[in-house]
Design an enzyme around this catalytic site. Structure first.
Site, PDB file in Angstrom:
ATOM      1  N   LYS A 112      36.445  56.098  37.983  1.00  9.67           N
ATOM      2  CA  LYS A 112      36.835  54.817  38.589  1.00  9.67           C
ATOM      3  C   LYS A 112      38.269  54.529  38.216  1.00  9.67           C
ATOM      4  O   LYS A 112      38.770  55.007  37.189  1.00  9.67           O
ATOM      5  CB  LYS A 112      35.942  53.679  38.091  1.00  9.67           C
ATOM      6  CG  LYS A 112      35.892  52.500  39.027  1.00  9.67           C
ATOM      7  CD  LYS A 112      34.932  52.735  40.187  1.00  9.67           C
ATOM      8  CE  LYS A 112      34.844  51.557  41.133  1.00  9.67           C
ATOM      9  NZ  LYS A 112      33.757  51.735  42.106  1.00  9.67           N
TER      10      LYS A 112
HETATM   11  P1  NAD Z   1      35.732  43.595  49.600  1.00  9.63           P
HETATM   12  O1  NAD Z   1      36.978  43.324  48.875  1.00  9.63           O
HETATM   13  O2  NAD Z   1      35.767  44.120  50.989  1.00  9.63           O
HETATM   14  O3  NAD Z   1      34.827  42.253  49.640  1.00  9.63           O
HETATM   15  C1  NAD Z   1      34.540  41.500  48.520  1.00  9.63           C
HETATM   16  C2  NAD Z   1      34.032  40.158  49.026  1.00  9.63           C
HETATM   17  O4  NAD Z   1      33.580  39.387  47.920  1.00  9.63           O
HETATM   18  C3  NAD Z   1      35.106  39.302  49.706  1.00  9.63           C
HETATM   19  O5  NAD Z   1      34.556  38.633  50.818  1.00  9.63           O
HETATM   20  C4  NAD Z   1      35.483  38.287  48.643  1.00  9.63           C
HETATM   21  O6  NAD Z   1      35.976  37.071  49.181  1.00  9.63           O
HETATM   22  C5  NAD Z   1      34.126  38.091  48.003  1.00  9.63           C
HETATM   23  N1  NAD Z   1      34.193  37.496  46.684  1.00  9.63           N
HETATM   24  C6  NAD Z   1      35.060  37.787  45.677  1.00  9.63           C
HETATM   25  N2  NAD Z   1      34.836  36.993  44.629  1.00  9.63           N
HETATM   26  C7  NAD Z   1      33.804  36.195  44.986  1.00  9.63           C
HETATM   27  C8  NAD Z   1      33.128  35.165  44.353  1.00  9.63           C
HETATM   28  N3  NAD Z   1      33.502  34.834  43.130  1.00  9.63           N
HETATM   29  N4  NAD Z   1      32.111  34.548  45.008  1.00  9.63           N
HETATM   30  C9  NAD Z   1      31.760  34.896  46.268  1.00  9.63           C
HETATM   31  N5  NAD Z   1      32.381  35.879  46.928  1.00  9.63           N
HETATM   32  C10 NAD Z   1      33.392  36.510  46.290  1.00  9.63           C
HETATM   33  O7  NAD Z   1      34.881  44.557  48.648  1.00  9.63           O
HETATM   34  P2  NAD Z   1      33.653  45.486  49.022  1.00  9.63           P
HETATM   35  O8  NAD Z   1      34.153  46.843  49.252  1.00  9.63           O
HETATM   36  O9  NAD Z   1      32.782  44.820  50.038  1.00  9.63           O
HETATM   37  O10 NAD Z   1      32.920  45.499  47.608  1.00  9.63           O
HETATM   38  C11 NAD Z   1      32.017  44.475  47.213  1.00  9.63           C
HETATM   39  C12 NAD Z   1      31.135  45.019  46.124  1.00  9.63           C
HETATM   40  O11 NAD Z   1      30.470  46.175  46.596  1.00  9.63           O
HETATM   41  C13 NAD Z   1      31.884  45.448  44.846  1.00  9.63           C
HETATM   42  O12 NAD Z   1      31.069  45.213  43.722  1.00  9.63           O
HETATM   43  C14 NAD Z   1      32.042  46.935  45.050  1.00  9.63           C
HETATM   44  O13 NAD Z   1      32.206  47.618  43.827  1.00  9.63           O
HETATM   45  C15 NAD Z   1      30.729  47.250  45.717  1.00  9.63           C
HETATM   46  N6  NAD Z   1      30.734  48.506  46.453  1.00  9.63           N
HETATM   47  C16 NAD Z   1      31.520  48.682  47.553  1.00  9.63           C
HETATM   48  C17 NAD Z   1      31.496  49.908  48.207  1.00  9.63           C
HETATM   49  C18 NAD Z   1      32.291  50.147  49.462  1.00  9.63           C
HETATM   50  O14 NAD Z   1      32.173  51.240  50.014  1.00  9.63           O
HETATM   51  N7  NAD Z   1      33.047  49.208  49.944  1.00  9.63           N
HETATM   52  C19 NAD Z   1      30.699  50.942  47.729  1.00  9.63           C
HETATM   53  C20 NAD Z   1      29.901  50.714  46.621  1.00  9.63           C
HETATM   54  C21 NAD Z   1      29.936  49.489  45.984  1.00  9.63           C
END
Ligand code: NAD
Length: 422
Positions: A112
């Site tokens: 990571k």
């Molecule tokens: P992203 O940046 O696209 O979206 C994150 C979202 O969370 C945004 O809408 C943001 O406004 C919201 N957010 C942030 N802080 C917040 C809070 N305090 N309360 C409510 N909403 C809040 O990120 P993503 O890629 O969708 O990732 C989200 C989660 O999924 C993370 O934990 C990431 O590690 C996990 N994840 C993502 C992927 C991927 O392929 N994108 C894969 C595995 C895990």
């Protein structure tokens, strides 16, 4: 959000990750030496690097790349841009990647990366400069056979394009397999953008069969409306579920009659927030997490479901699209209360699985159809869900411990078979 628990007050997620590992190691009666090896990352790189900002002044940023375990293959894991990034957070996320790749049985170890920065404060040019210099600083570690980054919070396919280009410029030729989650035009994979959410939905389909709770008609609340959250909303709505509440970092919205996910996405695109979407009432984050619904999907950041929240959750299923959204105390409470948890290392593994497909396609310069990708993803997710659910049944443990037991035993086997060098 005003009532949002700040990451700084929350439990240290590296301690949480180690605690989760310890629990599984205990259940598996893992050799003490092996426990010591798997409990810590193999490599940690901290970099402090300069970026010329638009007004001409030079800013220095701090970033990390951590590789947890490489016994089953090269390191794989995203890069996150966030003001709260810390070495401990990156360690935890790297360790979770090791288990995640093992749960879905793809040939990677865990890695990571992250940079301490609020990307909302960067111009596009500054973001590009930061990305290219960070890629350069971590280039001793990354490479298609060594460590393959991908997008995470606040990074996207454009970020990956810049990293791929920077790495390729250094080598003198195009090396598309150095990152995944790239735009399709430069070696990205069809279906990658939707993969995390799609994988979570495949898990939910399995869970809905186990619990006899059809997705059609199920009421869903989603915390976080980014890549994982917003696409999960769309895919679940297509399955006939009703999306009753969603939130982002600025606001939460509720409509018990259901939200149109695409329209909410368009509204967020236009206004920068889901807040104010017509026909909805505002919600605090606490209200969203504890709202009357069947399925709760945390899809934002860590440590959202605390013990206090867990006692008040009304959902029958919690599907962790986010990494580490539930504290260990909350885990125990959810299990006791009979809430069915689909743990992060299983639930959001669709992203890394299609990243794996992307990497395979890049290495072979042969690209698959979206249908083939989604079919292969389903096969892998279904098999992983079944392995975890069976482990949970046989050993009478919660789904997270079961997922860890599946993953840790696979990594332990590989590490043991390879033996200790020298
Ligand atoms: P992203 O940046 O696209 O979206 C994150 C979202 O969370 C945004 O809408 C943001 O406004 C919201 N957010 C942030 N802080 C917040 C809070 N305090 N309360 C409510 N909403 C809040 O990120 P993503 O890629 O969708 O990732 C989200 C989660 O999924 C993370 O934990 C990431 O590690 C996990 N994840 C993502 C992927 C991927 O392929 N994108 C894969 C595995 C895990």
């Amino acid at each position: 959000m005003s009532d949002q628990q700040s990451v700084a007050q929350a439990p240290n997620i590296w301690a949480v990750a180690q605690q989760q590992f310890d629990q599984a190691a205990e259940k598996l009666d893992l050799d003490p030496g092996l426990r010591r090896v798997l409990r810590v990352p193999k490599r940690e790189l901290t970099v402090h690097f300069p970026v010329t900002m638009d007004d001409g002044h030079v800013e220095v940023f701090t970033g990390y790349r951590v590789q947890h375990n490489l016994s089953r293959g090269p390191a794989k894991g995203g890069i996150r841009y966030h003001q709260d990034v810390s070495l401990d957070e990156v360690r935890a996320l790297a360790m979770w990647m090791t288990w995640k790749c093992a749960v879905v049985n793809i040939p990677y170890g865990g890695g990571k990366g992250g940079v301490i920065v609020d990307p909302k404060k960067l111009s596009r040019k500054e973001n590009e400069g930061l990305t290219r210099r960070f890629a350069t600083e971590i280039s001793p570690l990354i490479g298609p056979d060594r460590d393959i980054p991908a997008p995470d919070v606040n990074t996207n396919s454009q970020t990956m394009a810049w990293i791929m280009d920077t790495y390729s410029m250094h080598k003198g030729y195009t090396i598309s397999g150095v990152v995944t989650g790239k735009p399709i035009a430069i070696g990205g994979s069809l279906g990658r953008n939707e993969a995390t959410a799609r994988g979570a939905v495949f898990c939910l389909q399995q869970a809905s069969t186990v619990l006899n709770l059809p997705l059609a008609g199920a009421r869903v609340a989603i915390e976080g409306y980014g890549n994982a959250g917003s696409i999960a909303a769309q895919l679940l709505a297509a399955e006939g579920a009703t999306i009753v509440a969603v939130s982002d970092s600025t606001a939460g919205i509720h409509n018990p009659q259901g939200l149109d996910p695409a329209k909410v996405g368009a509204w967020k695109g236009e206004h920068g927030t889901v807040g104010g979407f017509p026909g909805t009432t505002p919600l605090t984050n606490d209200e969203l997490l504890t709202i009357d619904c069947d399925i709760l999907i945390p899809a934002a950041l860590e440590n959202q479901i605390t013990a206090d929240v867990a006692r008040r959750i009304k959902a029958k299923i919690v599907a962790e699209a986010a990494n580490g959204p539930t504290t260990p105390e909350a885990d125990a409470i959810l299990f006791e209360r009979g809430v069915f948890l689909i743990p992060d290392i299983l639930c959001n593994a669709g992203g890394v699985t299609v990243s794996y497909f992307e990497w395979v396609q890049d290495m072979q310069s042969f690209f698959w159809t979206e249908a083939r990708i989604n079919e292969s993803l389903k096969e892998i997710m279904d098999r992983a869900f079944e392995a975890v659910h069976t482990m949970s049944d046989v050993h009478e443990v919660d789904m997270r411990t079961a997922a860890y037991m599946v993953a840790v035993s696979r990594v332990a086997e590989a590490t043991t078979l390879r033996g200790l060098y020298p």
